[in-house]
Design an enzyme around this catalytic site. Structure first.
Site, PDB file in Angstrom:
ATOM      1  N   CYS A   1       0.863  -1.184   0.000  1.00 16.79           N
ATOM      2  CA  CYS A   1       0.000   0.000   0.000  1.00 16.79           C
ATOM      3  C   CYS A   1       0.898   1.232   0.000  1.00 16.79           C
ATOM      4  O   CYS A   1       1.685   1.423   0.931  1.00 16.79           O
ATOM      5  CB  CYS A   1      -0.899  -0.016   1.246  1.00 16.79           C
ATOM      6  SG  CYS A   1      -2.008   1.405   1.365  1.00 16.79           S
TER       7      CYS A   1
ATOM      8  N   HIS B   1      -2.334  -4.610 -10.412  1.00 17.76           N
ATOM      9  CA  HIS B   1      -2.998  -3.440 -10.984  1.00 17.76           C
ATOM     10  C   HIS B   1      -3.273  -3.651 -12.464  1.00 17.76           C
ATOM     11  O   HIS B   1      -2.407  -4.163 -13.198  1.00 17.76           O
ATOM     12  CB  HIS B   1      -2.115  -2.189 -10.827  1.00 17.76           C
ATOM     13  CG  HIS B   1      -2.035  -1.700  -9.419  1.00 17.76           C
ATOM     14  ND1 HIS B   1      -2.877  -0.731  -8.930  1.00 17.76           N
ATOM     15  CD2 HIS B   1      -1.243  -2.081  -8.383  1.00 17.76           C
ATOM     16  CE1 HIS B   1      -2.585  -0.517  -7.645  1.00 17.76           C
ATOM     17  NE2 HIS B   1      -1.608  -1.321  -7.288  1.00 17.76           N
TER      18      HIS B   1
ATOM     19  N   GLU C   1     -10.201   0.543  -6.245  1.00 14.54           N
ATOM     20  CA  GLU C   1      -9.301  -0.348  -5.520  1.00 14.54           C
ATOM     21  C   GLU C   1      -9.936  -1.695  -5.205  1.00 14.54           C
ATOM     22  O   GLU C   1     -11.101  -1.777  -4.807  1.00 14.54           O
ATOM     23  CB  GLU C   1      -8.836   0.296  -4.200  1.00 14.54           C
ATOM     24  CG  GLU C   1      -7.818   1.391  -4.392  1.00 14.54           C
ATOM     25  CD  GLU C   1      -7.065   1.683  -3.112  1.00 14.54           C
ATOM     26  OE1 GLU C   1      -6.844   0.746  -2.311  1.00 14.54           O
ATOM     27  OE2 GLU C   1      -6.708   2.855  -2.904  1.00 14.54           O
TER      28      GLU C   1
ATOM     29  N   CYS D   1      -4.486   6.431  -4.647  1.00  9.87           N
ATOM     30  CA  CYS D   1      -3.920   5.079  -4.535  1.00  9.87           C
ATOM     31  C   CYS D   1      -2.437   5.179  -4.907  1.00  9.87           C
ATOM     32  O   CYS D   1      -2.115   5.475  -6.070  1.00  9.87           O
ATOM     33  CB  CYS D   1      -4.653   4.118  -5.464  1.00  9.87           C
ATOM     34  SG  CYS D   1      -4.023   2.427  -5.396  1.00  9.87           S
TER      35      CYS D   1
ATOM     36  N   GLY E   1      -1.278   2.421  -7.153  1.00  7.82           N
ATOM     37  CA  GLY E   1      -1.954   2.656  -8.439  1.00  7.82           C
ATOM     38  C   GLY E   1      -1.251   3.733  -9.249  1.00  7.82           C
ATOM     39  O   GLY E   1      -1.121   3.615 -10.475  1.00  7.82           O
TER      40      GLY E   1
HETATM   41  N1  LIG Z   1      -6.529  -1.960  -2.433  1.00 11.41           N
HETATM   42  C1  LIG Z   1      -5.121  -2.346  -2.550  1.00 11.41           C
HETATM   43  C2  LIG Z   1      -4.393  -2.125  -1.202  1.00 11.41           C
HETATM   44  C3  LIG Z   1      -4.262  -0.642  -0.851  1.00 11.41           C
HETATM   45  C4  LIG Z   1      -3.449   0.098  -1.898  1.00 11.41           C
HETATM   46  C5  LIG Z   1      -3.660   1.610  -1.957  1.00 11.41           C
HETATM   47  N2  LIG Z   1      -4.466   2.167  -0.899  1.00 11.41           N
HETATM   48  C6  LIG Z   1      -2.317   2.331  -2.088  1.00 11.41           C
HETATM   49  O1  LIG Z   1      -2.179   3.464  -1.613  1.00 11.41           O
HETATM   50  O2  LIG Z   1      -1.401   1.740  -2.726  1.00 11.41           O
HETATM   51  C7  LIG Z   1      -5.043  -3.842  -2.917  1.00 11.41           C
HETATM   52  O3  LIG Z   1      -6.021  -4.556  -2.661  1.00 11.41           O
HETATM   53  O4  LIG Z   1      -3.999  -4.240  -3.448  1.00 11.41           O
END
Ligand SMILES: N[C@H](CCC[C@H](N)C(=O)O)C(=O)O
Length: 279
Positions: A78, A164, A213, A222, A225
């Site tokens: 994250c 991603h 997400e 994100c 992301g």
């Molecule tokens: N939803 C993402 C985890 C949080 C990533 C995001 N909040 C960031 O800042 O990178 C997943 O399931 O891989």
């Protein structure tokens, strides 16, 4: 097993918000259902992800941090959470260092608290091999075409430790984030589900991005992301090596020198309030 009362800190990175739990000075043992309740914006504190900070026994990091989506699923990485983790352990006095290595489920990353308070993160080398993402494909391609309910969708697939998909759109406001994002999140081509980025290229050093997400839906920002979008854009020859990524919640600075190189991310981390959870 009940935890009783747990101290927590509420933080965010560009509006991507977190409940941060110190698992060092208190014993934290939460089920997926309890995490879902904590993340619930009516029945709990409300957050996109829950971050659990723990001591790490190895000599290449002092801490480990675990990441749970609002749906209770534990994930590998994250980006916004990493910056908030650094701010948390420093402000809590758990470390006096401003360069902070941390172990995550997808390996070790290094965080640097900058003099201006922003946090610079080496997010590691992106993974592009389908099996490692994981993504079901015969061979690696810059762009893949997936059938989504009869429509052909062109996308890039990149892992920053977490998976991603990145789509290019011409007008971000009207991008089908909620509908197509939800369909792609659970598309069978992504066996561990996927985060879905919608990228509008503004220039070779600037993109706008919205992310649906995995495990929590569209967020205001994100971090992983943003990294994945820059990697995808650069591999398509659309971007140079330093890119400002403008998300609904604000801007991240992302740098990537190309294949085999790590992705660097610079951005803010904010502490909003502290409280006591009754779980
Ligand atoms: N939803 C993402 C985890 C949080 C990533 C995001 N909040 C960031 O800042 O990178 C997943 O399931 O891989």
């Amino acid at each position: 097993m009940g935890n009783g009362e747990l101290y927590f800190t509420k933080m965010h990175g560009l509006g991507n918000d977190f409940v941060v739990l110190d698992g060092i000075s208190q014993s934290v043992n939460l089920s997926a259902a309890q995490i879902r309740q904590i993340a619930d914006r009516h029945r709990g504190v409300g957050c996109d992800q829950l971050l659990l900070v723990e001591a790490y026994e190895g000599d290449d990091a002092e801490f480990r941090y675990r990441i749970f989506n609002a749906d209770g699923s534990e994930v590998e990485q994250c980006g916004n959470g990493a910056r908030c983790f650094a701010r948390f352990v420093y402000d809590q006095g758990l470390t006096q260092n401003t360069t902070i290595p941390v172990m995550t489920a997808s390996g070790r990353i290094v965080l640097q608290i900058q003099p201006d308070g922003q946090v610079k993160v080496n997010m590691g080398v992106p993974e592009l091999t389908p099996a490692q993402i994981p993504f079901v494909s015969e061979q690696r391609q810059t762009l893949y075409t997936l059938d989504v309910k009869g429509a052909a969708v062109s996308l890039a697939a990149v892992s920053m430790g977490n998976p991603h998909a990145v789509l290019q759109v011409v007008a971000l406001e009207s991008a089908p984030v909620a509908t197509l994002g939800a369909l792609l999140e659970v598309h069978p081509a992504f066996p561990k589900r996927v985060n879905v980025g919608f990228m509008q290229v503004v220039g070779r050093d600037a993109i706008r991005l919205r992310v649906f997400e995995r495990g929590c839906g569209e967020t205001l920002a994100c971090g992983t992301g943003a990294c994945a979008a820059v990697v995808a854009g650069r591999l398509q020859g659309l971007l140079d090596d330093q890119v400002t990524v403008s998300l609904p919640g604000g801007d991240l600075q992302i740098q990537w020198q190309g294949e085999g190189q790590p992705v660097w991310m610079i951005g803010p981390a904010a502490t909003v309030f502290r409280g006591t959870l009754i779980v």
